[in-house]
Design an enzyme around this catalytic site. Structure first.
Site, PDB file in Angstrom:
ATOM      1  N   THR A   1      -8.665   6.679  -1.587  1.00 22.13           N
ATOM      2  CA  THR A   1      -9.988   6.117  -1.843  1.00 22.13           C
ATOM      3  C   THR A   1     -11.070   7.170  -1.620  1.00 22.13           C
ATOM      4  O   THR A   1     -12.170   7.045  -2.159  1.00 22.13           O
ATOM      5  CB  THR A   1     -10.252   4.893  -0.948  1.00 22.13           C
ATOM      6  OG1 THR A   1      -9.794   5.183   0.375  1.00 22.13           O
ATOM      7  CG2 THR A   1      -9.535   3.671  -1.457  1.00 22.13           C
TER       8      THR A   1
ATOM      9  N   LYS B   1     -14.857   8.338  -3.388  1.00 22.54           N
ATOM     10  CA  LYS B   1     -16.099   8.604  -2.648  1.00 22.54           C
ATOM     11  C   LYS B   1     -16.667   9.970  -3.017  1.00 22.54           C
ATOM     12  O   LYS B   1     -17.882  10.119  -3.198  1.00 22.54           O
ATOM     13  CB  LYS B   1     -15.841   8.538  -1.130  1.00 22.54           C
ATOM     14  CG  LYS B   1     -15.471   7.144  -0.652  1.00 22.54           C
ATOM     15  CD  LYS B   1     -14.911   7.125   0.768  1.00 22.54           C
ATOM     16  CE  LYS B   1     -14.181   5.803   0.997  1.00 22.54           C
ATOM     17  NZ  LYS B   1     -13.356   5.811   2.222  1.00 22.54           N
TER      18      LYS B   1
ATOM     19  N   LYS C   1      -8.547  13.794   5.420  1.00 23.39           N
ATOM     20  CA  LYS C   1      -7.712  12.589   5.378  1.00 23.39           C
ATOM     21  C   LYS C   1      -6.682  12.743   6.478  1.00 23.39           C
ATOM     22  O   LYS C   1      -6.579  13.818   7.081  1.00 23.39           O
ATOM     23  CB  LYS C   1      -7.034  12.428   4.013  1.00 23.39           C
ATOM     24  CG  LYS C   1      -6.343  13.686   3.480  1.00 23.39           C
ATOM     25  CD  LYS C   1      -5.804  13.493   2.068  1.00 23.39           C
ATOM     26  CE  LYS C   1      -6.794  13.796   0.972  1.00 23.39           C
ATOM     27  NZ  LYS C   1      -6.957  12.732   0.011  1.00 23.39           N
ATOM     28  N   ARG C   2      -5.923  11.670   6.763  1.00 22.88           N
ATOM     29  CA  ARG C   2      -4.871  11.797   7.765  1.00 22.88           C
ATOM     30  C   ARG C   2      -3.979  12.983   7.424  1.00 22.88           C
ATOM     31  O   ARG C   2      -3.739  13.268   6.238  1.00 22.88           O
ATOM     32  CB  ARG C   2      -4.046  10.513   7.818  1.00 22.88           C
ATOM     33  CG  ARG C   2      -4.748   9.379   8.508  1.00 22.88           C
ATOM     34  CD  ARG C   2      -5.104   9.729   9.926  1.00 22.88           C
ATOM     35  NE  ARG C   2      -3.911   9.724  10.748  1.00 22.88           N
ATOM     36  CZ  ARG C   2      -3.659   8.818  11.688  1.00 22.88           C
ATOM     37  NH1 ARG C   2      -4.529   7.873  11.959  1.00 22.88           N
ATOM     38  NH2 ARG C   2      -2.555   8.875  12.407  1.00 22.88           N
TER      39      ARG C   2
ATOM     40  N   LYS D   1       0.665  14.306   1.963  1.00 19.67           N
ATOM     41  CA  LYS D   1      -0.695  14.603   1.474  1.00 19.67           C
ATOM     42  C   LYS D   1      -0.902  16.109   1.272  1.00 19.67           C
ATOM     43  O   LYS D   1      -1.887  16.537   0.695  1.00 19.67           O
ATOM     44  CB  LYS D   1      -1.745  14.050   2.448  1.00 19.67           C
ATOM     45  CG  LYS D   1      -1.729  12.522   2.556  1.00 19.67           C
ATOM     46  CD  LYS D   1      -2.756  12.041   3.581  1.00 19.67           C
ATOM     47  CE  LYS D   1      -2.663  10.544   3.870  1.00 19.67           C
ATOM     48  NZ  LYS D   1      -3.314   9.713   2.838  1.00 19.67           N
TER      49      LYS D   1
ATOM     50  N   HIS E   1       0.806  -1.236   0.000  1.00 21.90           N
ATOM     51  CA  HIS E   1       0.000   0.000   0.000  1.00 21.90           C
ATOM     52  C   HIS E   1       0.827   1.270   0.000  1.00 21.90           C
ATOM     53  O   HIS E   1       0.263   2.364   0.058  1.00 21.90           O
ATOM     54  CB  HIS E   1      -0.908   0.051   1.225  1.00 21.90           C
ATOM     55  CG  HIS E   1      -1.966  -0.996   1.255  1.00 21.90           C
ATOM     56  ND1 HIS E   1      -3.234  -0.786   0.781  1.00 21.90           N
ATOM     57  CD2 HIS E   1      -1.932  -2.276   1.693  1.00 21.90           C
ATOM     58  CE1 HIS E   1      -3.953  -1.885   0.948  1.00 21.90           C
ATOM     59  NE2 HIS E   1      -3.173  -2.810   1.496  1.00 21.90           N
TER      60      HIS E   1
END
Ligand code: 73E
Length: 830
Positions: free
Chosen positions: A675, A679, A564-565, A570, A371
């Site tokens: 992901t 969504k 998100k985290r 990110k 991952h």
């Protein structure tokens, strides 16, 4: 089991479950009055939630029993999904919808004096995961059951899930998540226990014909107790099992020997120590800290699961060589890699198979999903630690490595360096076991989670292994999400509208059917209904924002969301720097000019790992910017900056349907898939993103005019980083203005943010924030422009949803089934 003559009586007395509204009400009241020992005079919402859950649980358990009996009877190949994380969220709403009885419950609850939303809201999230990896496991369970695969999940029953996040003075504070005070969704199986051994010594014993066997003895024993969680499929009676292990001191409550010797305290202490193993989920996402307790968790869970799997196989009395025809085990990242070693140990040491025969079985059984390529997330365990905790396993790892390296040496006789590079043991100080390499060597397939990511692992971190095994061992299975939770449950009105236009609910089981929506994109009336639903979802989020932060936001503004985290890769820092840039631009305008601007709400949410200092600084900056901007009278509704505390699955269900645009802006090549991007698009929001992870495939499916892409490409990242460190590094001028404003103290003490600025200016800007800043800002201008034309915007959203069929986790699970597990679905016979 019960003898034949008595079975008729059993059948007559069989439990039935409820039917219709009246049946549901009867069951609910029965549970309130008997199970909970309450009455209509003291039934609060919590009690109504409990009773509703128990009524549905009864329903589920009947299907669960039938499914398990059926699967045992058919004895076909089973899939076992091993994951340290299952981020399930709430179960009641999902159970009602999957069974198809939510309307019944709604009507019944309403007659009895409750609103179904309030009852659903009583449930604690089952938050046994950090982020995408854990939620993926949960989506997979939903698809496996919905598609009638014979599959089990195996995980740990943490007493504490991911911490709850509070924001105090703009900083994250962690609060323990004790979620188990009342959990109707688990069944303790006190009769299903496994003794797990740690520490001790290995002795060799000679057997007949000069054969030697290894005997692992001494050390300590901890007991694993099974807790089963039923996993209902959507619109099928298949109800699969998620088995979570809880740790307990072996020998029950106390070590009686110690107890009787008067050593009461130390007996209690032993028990406490044993229970520590499954006490808490490690709160790190994409980061490995190498803690001994984490390794203990991994072995405890893996050994208990394998014992269970092997026991089930042995019941069928098949020869060992059929093991891999009956069992497929998928490793969710390297966390369960010890399963490879444990199965080899069971086969060789306990069952007496020859090494080669055992190794053949092992490698045909396992598949490994990678991952992440982030170096700080790749698991390595010190050899000394493994030796101490699992002495026999270390020997087996060395043997696996020896045979593997011998094969490599034969294949590449003149290449000494390759042996060093691919060795499972890293010859560092201290020596380390490289878990990803062990997982590759012990599996028959290795997959990445999106195309770019699967290509990258083949050309970077696992390059040598592609040379050794050939390219066919490495494959891609692009991630997916379950449309049941992420469309039907989270966005019931949109789901209903779609169903009404394309002829029913079938799309929830075959998401490609959404393509029938495409022709409606130009239908004015349809677009209007679509927009009304989006607006209502934004009102719902605005209410949550008000509740949690006290800030009022205008639902007519453009909602721009990044949840998100929190992680530097990110790039929430890029987003907040962009927000500051927008603020400065607005401030510099005349009031007349300002009036022409489009109002925006920038929403952030996500947890930082408790030990990740820089991530916590980012949270603080977002909150600091929010308190200035949100109170600036010049700005008013034109810009609001929100940090939503304690982002989790149930909040995601409210947030996701409310976005106009969402941000998926990782440095190219760092986000394996993502992901939430799927969504958001499935819920009729557009996305701004980099060419990274699944964004690339989303673009291919929905068309590049329906997505806002920006930034450098993965193939250029290395050169850019090199240039930062070895050439001259100039910072984007607009970004510099942002930094100067921060340094002036506009958002509070400049010192608080100096490390974030320095990371870009002086420490090589590893995440390319400055390199991507200009195109990020320019792309946001395009977003504003596009949003002004609502007709076109909504048409883009509709077309995008119509083309999202590929991203269902059903498609994804079918790919695993065909190309990795070699299994076919088998429905429960009624
Ligand atoms: O890109 C996501 C991906 O969508 C990736 O970062 C995440 O997995 C998602 C599902 O495939 C992920 N989490 C972890 N590694 N990759 C991870 C690593 C160590 C501990 C906990 C989580």
């Amino acid at each position: 089991s019960i003898p034949e003559p008595q079975r008729e009586a059993w059948k007559r007395a069989q439990a039935q479950g409820f039917r219709g509204k009246d049946g549901f009400e009867k069951e609910l009241v029965r549970h309130v009055e008997t199970t909970l020992a309450r009455s209509m005079f003291n039934c609060d919402e919590k009690a109504a939630y409990s009773a509703t859950s128990l009524a549905f649980r009864d329903q589920l358990i009947l299907d669960w029993n039938r499914t398990q009996q059926n699967q045992t009877y058919r004895d076909s190949k089973r899939v076992y999904y091993l994951s340290l994380e299952f981020l399930m969220g709430r179960a009641l709403d999902n159970a009602m919808l999957n069974i198809g009885q939510k309307d019944t419950a709604k009507a019944g609850l309403s007659e009895l004096g409750f609103r179904i939303e309030d009852i659903i809201g009583q449930e604690n999230d089952a938050a046994l995961g950090n982020g995408g990896l854990g939620r993926l496991a949960a989506c997979f369970l939903d698809s496996l059951a919905s598609l009638d695969f014979h599959a089990w999940g195996y995980g740990l029953r943490y007493r504490y899930g991911i911490f709850k996040q509070e924001i105090i003075d703009g900083y994250q504070v962690e609060v323990p998540d004790y979620w188990l005070d009342f959990n109707p969704w688990e069944f303790p199986r006190h009769d299903v226990t496994v003794d797990i051994q740690f520490f001790g010594n290995v002795r060799k014993e000679s057997k007949e014909q000069g054969k030697e066997v290894a005997i692992w003895e001494g050390g300590e024993i901890v007991q694993a107790v099974a807790y089963d969680v039923p996993i209902p499929g959507y619109n099928t009676s298949t109800t699969n099992n998620l088995r979570l292990w809880s740790s307990k001191a072996s020998g029950g409550e106390f070590d009686f020997q110690k107890f009787n010797n008067g050593d009461y305290e130390s007996s209690v202490a032993d028990q406490q120590r044993a229970e520590t193993i499954s006490a808490v989920l490690y709160p790190n996402d994409n980061l490995e800290r190498g803690k001994e307790l984490r390794l203990k968790q991994q072995y405890f869970w893996v050994a208990a699961s394998l014992h269970d799997i092997v026991r089930r196989f042995k019941k069928s009395k098949r020869p060992w060589k059929q093991f891999a025809d009956q069992v497929a085990i998928q490793l969710n990242d390297t966390h369960p890699t010890l399963a490879i070693v444990e199965l080899q140990r069971i086969l060789v040491d306990i069952e007496g198979l020859e090494w080669e025969e055992a190794w053949d079985i092992v490698t045909s059984t396992f598949g490994y999903t990678n991952h992440t390529v982030l170096p700080e997330a790749l698991e390595k365990w010190p050899v000394g630690l493994v030796q101490h905790l699992l002495p026999r396993h270390l020997q087996i790892i060395y043997d696996i490595n020896l045979y593997f390296l011998q094969q490599v040496e034969k294949q590449f006789p003149n290449d000494r360096d390759i042996l060093r590079r691919v060795s499972i043991i890293e010859e560092s100080q201290p020596k380390m076991v490289r878990m990803a390499y062990l997982a590759i060597v012990g599996s028959h397939k290795v997959n990445g989670v999106a195309e770019l990511h699967s290509d990258l692992i083949k050309t970077t971190i696992f390059k040598d292994f592609v040379e050794i095994y050939g390219p066919d061992k490495f494959t891609n299975v692009t991630n997916g999400i379950t449309p049941r939770r992420w469309l039907h449950q989270a966005n019931p009105r949109l789901s209903e509208l779609i169903a009404s236009k394309i002829g029913g609910n079938d799309f929830l089981k075959d998401l490609t059917k959404l393509n029938k929506l495409e022709s409606l994109a130009e239908d004015k009336e349809f677009r209007k209904e679509w927009s009304e639903i989006k607006y209502a979802n934004k009102v719902r989020l605005a209410k949550l924002i008000k509740e949690l932060t006290g800030v009022t936001v205008n639902p007519a503004a453009l909602f721009d969301i990044q949840v998100k985290r929190i992680h530097e890769y990110k790039r929430q820092q890029l987003n907040i720097f962009g927000v500051i840039h927008r603020y400065l631009t607005l401030k510099a305008m005349s009031p007349e000019e300002r009036k022409k601007q489009l109002p925006r709400v920038s929403v952030f949410g996500g947890k930082a790992a408790p030990g990740y200092w820089m991530a916590k600084q980012i949270i603080h900056l977002i909150n600091a910017v929010g308190s200035v901007v949100n109170n600036d009278a010049d700005i008013g509704d034109l810009l609001k900056v929100i940090f939503l505390p304690d982002y989790n699955v149930s909040k995601a269900e409210i947030i996701t349907p409310a976005s106009d645009i969402s941000e998926h802006i990782s440095t190219a090549g760092t986000e394996a898939s993502g992901t939430s991007n799927m969504k958001f698009v499935l819920n009729g929001g557009l996305i701004i993103g980099t060419c990274d992870g699944a964004n690339i495939e989303i673009t291919r499916e929905i068309g590049d005019n329906n997505i806002f892409l920006f930034g450098n490409l993965a193939e250029d990242v290395e050169d850019l980083r090199h240039a930062h460190n070895y050439g001259s590094h100039t910072i984007d001028p607009d970004l510099n203005k942002v930094f100067e404003e921060m340094e002036k103290g506009t958002f509070g003490t400049p010192h608080d943010f100096s490390a974030m600025v320095a990371a870009v200016r002086h420490h090589g800007d590893y995440y390319l924030v400055s390199d991507d800043f200009h195109s990020y800002i320019e792309t946001h201008k395009l977003v504003d422009e596009a949003y002004r034309n609502q007709d076109e915007w909504v048409a883009k959203c509709i077309v995008s949803v119509a083309r999202m069929g590929f991203f269902s986790s059903d498609r994804c699970i079918n790919e695993y089934a065909e190309s990795i597990w070699n299994v076919e679905p088998l429905a429960v016979k009624s």
